[in-house]
Every structure is written in structure tokens, then in C-alpha cells.
Design a protein around this motif. Structure first.
Motif, mmCIF file in Angstrom:
data_model
loop_
_atom_site.group_PDB
_atom_site.id
_atom_site.type_symbol
_atom_site.label_atom_id
_atom_site.label_comp_id
_atom_site.label_asym_id
_atom_site.label_seq_id
_atom_site.Cartn_x
_atom_site.Cartn_y
_atom_site.Cartn_z
ATOM 1 N N ILE A 47 0.920 -1.108 0.132
ATOM 2 C CA ILE A 47 -0.083 -0.207 0.022
ATOM 3 C C ILE A 47 1.003 1.192 -0.058
ATOM 4 N N THR A 48 0.551 2.200 -1.091
ATOM 5 C CA THR A 48 1.042 3.603 -0.900
ATOM 6 C C THR A 48 0.105 4.594 -0.993
ATOM 7 N N LEU A 49 0.100 5.662 -0.129
ATOM 8 C CA LEU A 49 -0.856 6.593 -0.083
ATOM 9 C C LEU A 49 -0.162 7.849 -0.495
ATOM 10 N N PHE A 50 -0.861 8.661 -1.471
ATOM 11 C CA PHE A 50 -0.222 9.732 -2.021
ATOM 12 C C PHE A 50 -1.243 11.091 -1.671
ATOM 13 N N GLN A 51 -0.622 12.201 -1.117
ATOM 14 C CA GLN A 51 -1.458 13.327 -0.703
ATOM 15 C C GLN A 51 -1.295 14.379 -1.857
ATOM 16 N N VAL A 62 6.740 12.194 5.817
ATOM 17 C CA VAL A 62 8.087 13.066 5.957
ATOM 18 C C VAL A 62 7.349 14.553 6.253
ATOM 19 N N ASP A 63 6.651 14.750 5.297
ATOM 20 C CA ASP A 63 5.937 16.193 5.366
ATOM 21 C C ASP A 63 4.529 16.379 5.011
ATOM 22 N N ASN A 64 3.565 17.509 5.226
ATOM 23 C CA ASN A 64 2.547 17.484 4.910
ATOM 24 C C ASN A 64 2.168 18.852 4.816
ATOM 25 N N HIS A 65 0.774 19.220 4.345
ATOM 26 C CA HIS A 65 0.479 20.609 4.375
ATOM 27 C C HIS A 65 0.655 21.485 5.397
ATOM 28 N N ASP A 66 0.228 20.859 6.819
ATOM 29 C CA ASP A 66 0.523 21.651 8.083
ATOM 30 C C ASP A 66 2.053 21.896 8.303
ATOM 31 N N THR A 67 3.034 21.106 7.802
ATOM 32 C CA THR A 67 4.349 21.008 8.294
ATOM 33 C C THR A 67 5.313 21.807 7.365
ATOM 34 N N GLN A 68 4.522 22.291 6.156
ATOM 35 C CA GLN A 68 5.365 22.989 5.193
ATOM 36 C C GLN A 68 5.865 24.381 5.553
ATOM 37 N N PRO A 69 6.803 24.992 5.091
ATOM 38 C CA PRO A 69 7.166 26.302 5.306
ATOM 39 C C PRO A 69 6.078 27.345 5.515
ATOM 40 N N LEU A 70 5.942 28.191 6.471
ATOM 41 C CA LEU A 70 5.076 29.287 6.840
ATOM 42 C C LEU A 70 3.687 28.789 7.160
ATOM 43 N N ALA A 72 13.403 7.123 1.841
ATOM 44 C CA ALA A 72 13.611 5.566 1.934
ATOM 45 C C ALA A 72 13.127 4.803 3.290
ATOM 46 N N LEU A 73 13.240 5.515 4.303
ATOM 47 C CA LEU A 73 12.771 4.933 5.464
ATOM 48 C C LEU A 73 11.336 4.513 5.760
ATOM 49 N N ILE A 74 10.480 5.235 4.869
ATOM 50 C CA ILE A 74 9.094 5.001 5.158
ATOM 51 C C ILE A 74 8.689 4.083 3.824
ATOM 52 N N LEU A 75 9.291 4.063 2.652
ATOM 53 C CA LEU A 75 8.877 3.590 1.569
ATOM 54 C C LEU A 75 9.689 2.158 1.200
ATOM 55 N N LEU A 76 10.465 1.707 1.749
ATOM 56 C CA LEU A 76 11.357 0.661 1.439
ATOM 57 C C LEU A 76 11.578 -0.407 2.575
ATOM 58 N N ARG A 77 10.784 -0.190 3.712
ATOM 59 C CA ARG A 77 10.922 -1.123 4.864
ATOM 60 C C ARG A 77 9.376 -1.645 5.088
ATOM 61 N N GLU A 78 9.534 -2.491 5.896
ATOM 62 C CA GLU A 78 8.381 -3.540 5.825
ATOM 63 C C GLU A 78 7.066 -2.922 6.531
ATOM 64 N N GLN A 79 7.438 -2.210 7.875
ATOM 65 C CA GLN A 79 6.367 -1.707 8.710
ATOM 66 C C GLN A 79 5.787 -0.167 8.129
ATOM 67 N N GLY A 80 4.640 0.033 8.580
ATOM 68 C CA GLY A 80 3.780 1.239 8.201
ATOM 69 C C GLY A 80 3.399 1.156 7.016
ATOM 70 N N ILE A 81 2.468 2.230 6.683
ATOM 71 C CA ILE A 81 2.043 2.614 5.426
ATOM 72 C C ILE A 81 2.511 3.940 4.851
ATOM 73 N N PRO A 82 3.173 4.241 3.934
ATOM 74 C CA PRO A 82 3.906 5.521 3.825
ATOM 75 C C PRO A 82 2.821 6.403 2.923
ATOM 76 N N CYS A 83 2.921 7.564 3.238
ATOM 77 C CA CYS A 83 2.051 8.827 2.618
ATOM 78 C C CYS A 83 3.065 9.667 2.025
ATOM 79 N N VAL A 84 3.151 9.730 0.859
ATOM 80 C CA VAL A 84 3.987 10.504 -0.075
ATOM 81 C C VAL A 84 3.510 12.017 -0.194
ATOM 82 N N PHE A 85 4.058 13.109 0.021
ATOM 83 C CA PHE A 85 3.353 14.393 -0.121
ATOM 84 C C PHE A 85 3.719 15.172 -1.522
#
Length: 498
Positions: free
Chosen positions: A4-8, A324-332, A349-362
Motif C-alpha cells: 500500500i502506498t498513499l499519496f497526498q 515526511v512532510d504534509n500541508h501543515d508542516t510545510q514552511p510558513l 527511503a525509511l518510509i517507502l522501503l521498509r516492511e512496517q507502516g503505510i507510507p504517505c508521499v507528499f
């Protein structure tokens, strides 16, 4: 089964020109080719600021860009028809869609009414100031542009717990449901963290709960979405979402993917929310994001052996949605804690290529972002560049990052892991080395199934080739402050555009 890969698919400053839904429809095939299985779209309903707000200042949850309200028919992102077309395009490409649900508060009431209130200390909402008194508050929502279409429910002072007139003037409402008291929360930040902004919705009112369940049913049937991202759940009673999610899942007749935003740098607090909601939701792994931010700030002084410590991933990986980041953490933005550009490949690399967790790409990691905002009356230009090698990492996750995982978190600067691969995915398996220091190498086992096979680093094609020995071992190299993703040479076709 595919990972599973989630994309924001948005960021806070995405253009208000109203083309996001069209843009999403056009990019659906590209995201599918990268292995994206779920896409999170921004709030689709009408904002109190019309097209000038990203959608979190909610006005009418039934208006998806259909009615002339708040100075516009479309929302910031387009019209209702364009939204539905985007969802259809994702479905045609095998991608499920998550709707962003904002049910904590409302803004932009159509009329004022006299409301009996009690002022509270904004830093300690349990401490009351002065005596109860009346104010004129924008707590009447009649939706003149929509009328009674889809729902005849009208909101008034009995539907809300609190209001504000400024950041320093917060009031709890006295009505038959509140009796002048905030609802019970899991959090005791600021005394009680029920109130966040705007007109705070009162979930002790049974008519409100029924209306929101009716809306959820309507939304599912209207849009055919596959799940939800729940906003600001820290400020809402968990019992409401237990009830609401059970209802909408019953209506859908299927399991709906659901991830909630509980913004707290405390994995135990996050895990407690998962427990009281009895596993109904995933949670964004805020503590892991904080680790990434800290690592990016400290450079090679950060001990990479600790990068996964103090995270939801560490105590409940099955419920962790990593980012890694999302709309709330981006600058300003209000929760501004961006991960510096140099460390973003490491974090992905840590969120996409390991077994644990479901990654969300910003969104900016893939498609960049440029915008202007103001800070201290000064114009600030921000440019977020795409993350080096993130597309190749996403393709690696889709096709190769499977099987038994071996960890080599044994050095303060340079860490690595391997995935052995599985039988039903040809040539699957990979080895990853990341460092926040100088170039180095790490001897790791990728498995005897790869003995004699040639591996290459897709993030640095100039790194040369290595051969796995008869024991499934090899020395895997990484450059200065870099990420190396080693895969079998015969998998190169996965990394070319279709």
C-alpha cells in the motif's frame, strides 16, 4: 499482494485557480505507474472564504462546488463535476480515493444570533473569566445558496460548544447540551482541547450526530470514495467517530480505509487513541516526522540508530501511517517543521522501503511547489523541489520491496536494511544504505536466493555493480550524505517510464 502506498495530492498553497481536480485526473495514470494504491484529496466542500481557502474553514459540507455560495460556485479546487471525474479517473487506474473530512468546526455563519456565553482563558480553557453574558455570534447557518437540497438541517447556537471573536477571546456556549462546559477530551492541553477554531461543533447534541451520519451516507453515495482522512480528531470526542465510522461502513457494506490526524509528538498518546477507537483508524505517525525533522536539523550529529525510536511505528506499526512532510508542516504553516531538503531522500527511503507502516508521499516530493506568503508583513517566496530518487523508491516499493527484512542499525551515521524478496514477485528484494555522514559501506545479507546475482544502485548509477556471494552477502556502498538503493540488474525495466 501489492504494498500500500498513499499519496497526498495537494499542498496548502496549491493554486486557487480551480484546476486541482483536472490536474489529479491527468496524473492518475502516472501515480498508478509508481505503485500508488490510495490517494488523499483535500476537502472538497465549500469554505467560508470561497476559493481562497484550502478547505479547512468549513462552511457547507454538502456543497462540493455546486452552489453559488461565499462568492463562488466552484471551490478552490474546481467544481463538483470535476471532483467526481477525478475520483472516477483514479478508480479507472486502480487507485482508491480518501476524502478529507473536517467535522470539528464551521466558519462563515449566514446570520448572527444572541448567544449566552462564558469567556475562558485561551491558555487554560477550564479557567473562566468574568460572568456569563450575551454576545452576537455567527452561529446561524441557513445555506441560502443551497436551500434544503440534500438536507434541510439548519445549524444554530444549540449545535455548537464554543466560538471566538479573536485568538484571545474564546467563549464556551451555554445551551441545553453544553451547560457551559466543554466536552470531555482525551487531551488536557490548554486545560481542555475541545476548542480549536471557528464555531466548535457540539457532539453531545443528538440531532448534530444524526445529521453528520446522514451527511456521511450522502457523501459516500454521491462520490463513491473508498475511505477518509479525518481532520483534528484530538479536538473531538472519540465516541463520535466510533459511532460515525460504524455507520458509514455499514452503509458502504465494505471496509473503508481511514486515517486520522491526531497531532501529538507522543506515541503512547497516539496508541491510546487507537485503543479507545478499537482499531477503527490508522494514525499519522507524528513522532516519526518529528524524528525526521530533528535529524535534518542536526546533520551528521544525529545518531541514525535512533531514527525509528519514539514513534508509533515502533510500538504499533500496523496502525502507523508514516510521512515526511504534509500541508501543515510545510514552511510558513502553523505546524511548520519541514524536513530539510538534503534529508528528504533518507526519510522517504525509511518510509517507502521498509516492511512496517503505510507510507504517505507528499505532493511536492513528486511535483514540486512554488508559492508566496507573508510573514511579519514581509513577502516570502518558497520553492519546494521534488525529492531525488523518490520515483525510483516508489517503483521499488511497488515491485521489489518485499520479503524478510534484516536490519543493520549498527552505526551512528550509516544504517541499512535488506528485503529478501518473495517467490511470487520475480527478482524481488533490495538493499538500502543511508548515511548522514561520509561515504561508506555496510556488509549485509540479502539472502541466498540472490547468490551470484549482480546488484546496482538505482539512486546513483555511477556507483558500479556488485555481486552477491554464495552466502547471500555483499558490501553495499553509499556516497557522502546519500541514499543507496541496490536492486538486481535485471529489474531495470521497472524504472523506465511506460
Amino acid at each position: 499482494m501489492q504494498n500500500i502506498t498513499l499519496f497526498q495530492f495537494f499542498h496548502w498553497y496549491y493554486s486557487p485557480e480551480g484546476n486541482l481536480w483536472q490536474h489529479a485526473r491527468e496524473k492518475a495514470p502516472h501515480l498508478a505507474s509508481l505503485g500508488v494504491t490510495h490517494v488523499w484529496l483535500p476537502p472538497a466542500f465549500k469554505s467560508a472564504q470561497g476559493q481562497n481557502d484550502p478547505g479547512y474553514a468549513v462552511y457547507d459540507i454538502y456543497d462540493l462546488g455546486e452552489f453559488d455560495q461565499k462568492g463562488t460556485v466552484r471551490t478552490r479546487y474546481g467544481t463538483k463535476d470535476e471532483y467526481l471525474e477525478a475520483i472516477k479517473a483514479f478508480h479507472e487506474n486502480g487507485i482508491q480515493v480518501l476524502a478529507d473530512v473536517v467535522l470539528n468546526h464551521m466558519h462563515g455563519g449566514d446570520e448572527t444570533e444572541k448567544v449566552r456565553v462564558q469567556q475562558v482563558d485561551p491558555e487554560n480553557r477550564m479557567e473562566k473569566i468574568g460572568e456569563p453574558h450575551d454576545i452576537d455570534a455567527h452561529t446561524k447557518y441557513t445555506f441560502p445558496g443551497r436551500g434544503d437540497k440534500y438536507s434541510s438541517f439548519k445549524w444554530d447556537k444549540n449545535c455548537f460548544t464554543g466560538v471566538d471573536t479573536s485568538a484571545d477571546s474564546i467563549f464556551v456556549i451555554l445551551n441545553e447540551h453544553t451547560h457551559g462546559e466543554w466536552d470531555e477530551m482525551l487531551e488536557d492541553e490548554k486545560g481542555n482541547y475541545d476548542y480549536l477554531m471557528g464555531a466548535d461543533i457540539e457532539f453531545r447534541n443528538p440531532y448534530v450526530r444524526e445529521e453528520l451520519k446522514h451527511w456521511g451516507e450522502w457523501y459516500l453515495k454521491t462520490t463513491n470514495v473508498d475511505g477518509f482522512r479525518l481532520d483534528a480528531v484530538k479536538h473531538m470526542p472519540y465516541t463520535f467517530y466510533n459511532e460515525w465510522l460504524d455507520h458509514v461502513r455499514g452503509v458502504a457494506g465494505k471496509e473503508l480505509f481511514c486515517v486520522a490526524e491526531y497531532w501529538r509528538n507522543d506515541p503512547e498518546k497516539l496508541n491510546h487513541y487507537i485503543e479507545v477507537t478499537e482499531g477503527r483508524v490508522q494514525l499519522f505517525d507524528v513522532p516519526l516526522h518529528m524524528n525526521f525533522h530533528e535529524a535534518s536539523e542536526q546533520g551528521n550529529d544525529y545518531d541514525m540508530r535512533n531514527i525509528l525510536h519514539h514513534s508509533l511505528l515502533g510500538i504499533n506499526p500496523a496502525r502507523s501511517v508514516t510521512f515526511v512532510d504534509n500541508h501543515d508542516t510545510q514552511p510558513l504553516q502553523s505546524l511548520q517543521m519541514p524536513v530539510q531538503q538534503w534529508f528528504q531522500p533518507h526519510a522517504y527511503a525509511l518510509i517507502l522501503l521498509r516492511e512496517q507502516g503505510i507510507p504517505c508521499v507528499f505532493y511536492p516530493a513528486l511535483y514540486d511547489a512554488k508559492y508566496v506568503d507573508y510573514q511579519d508583513d514581509k513577502e516570502i517566496y518558497i520553492e519546494l523541489q521534488g525529492v531525488t530518487c523518490v520515483e525510483k523508491m516508489m517503483r521499488t516499493r511497488c515491485h521489489l520491496a518485499y520479503g524478510f527484512q534484516r536490519d543493520y542499525f549498527d552505526h551512528g551515521n550509516t544504517i541499512g536494511w535488506t528485503r529478501e524478496g518473495v517467490d511470487d514477485r520475480e527478482h524481488s528484494g533490495c538493499a538500502v544504505v543511508i548515511t548522514n555522514g561520509s561515504a561508506g559501506n555496510k556488509k549485509m545479507e540479502v539472502g541466498k536466493r540472490h547468490a551470484g546475482k549482480t546488484f546496482i544502485d538505482i539512486c546513483n548509477p555511477e556507483a558500479g555493480k556488485i555481486t552477491i556471494d554464495e552466502h547471500g552477502m555483499a558490501e553495499f556502498y553509499v556516497g557522502d550524505g546519500a541514499v543507496a538503493v541496490w536492486v538486481r540488474e535485471e529489474t531495470l525495466h521497472f524504472f523506465t517510464e511506460p
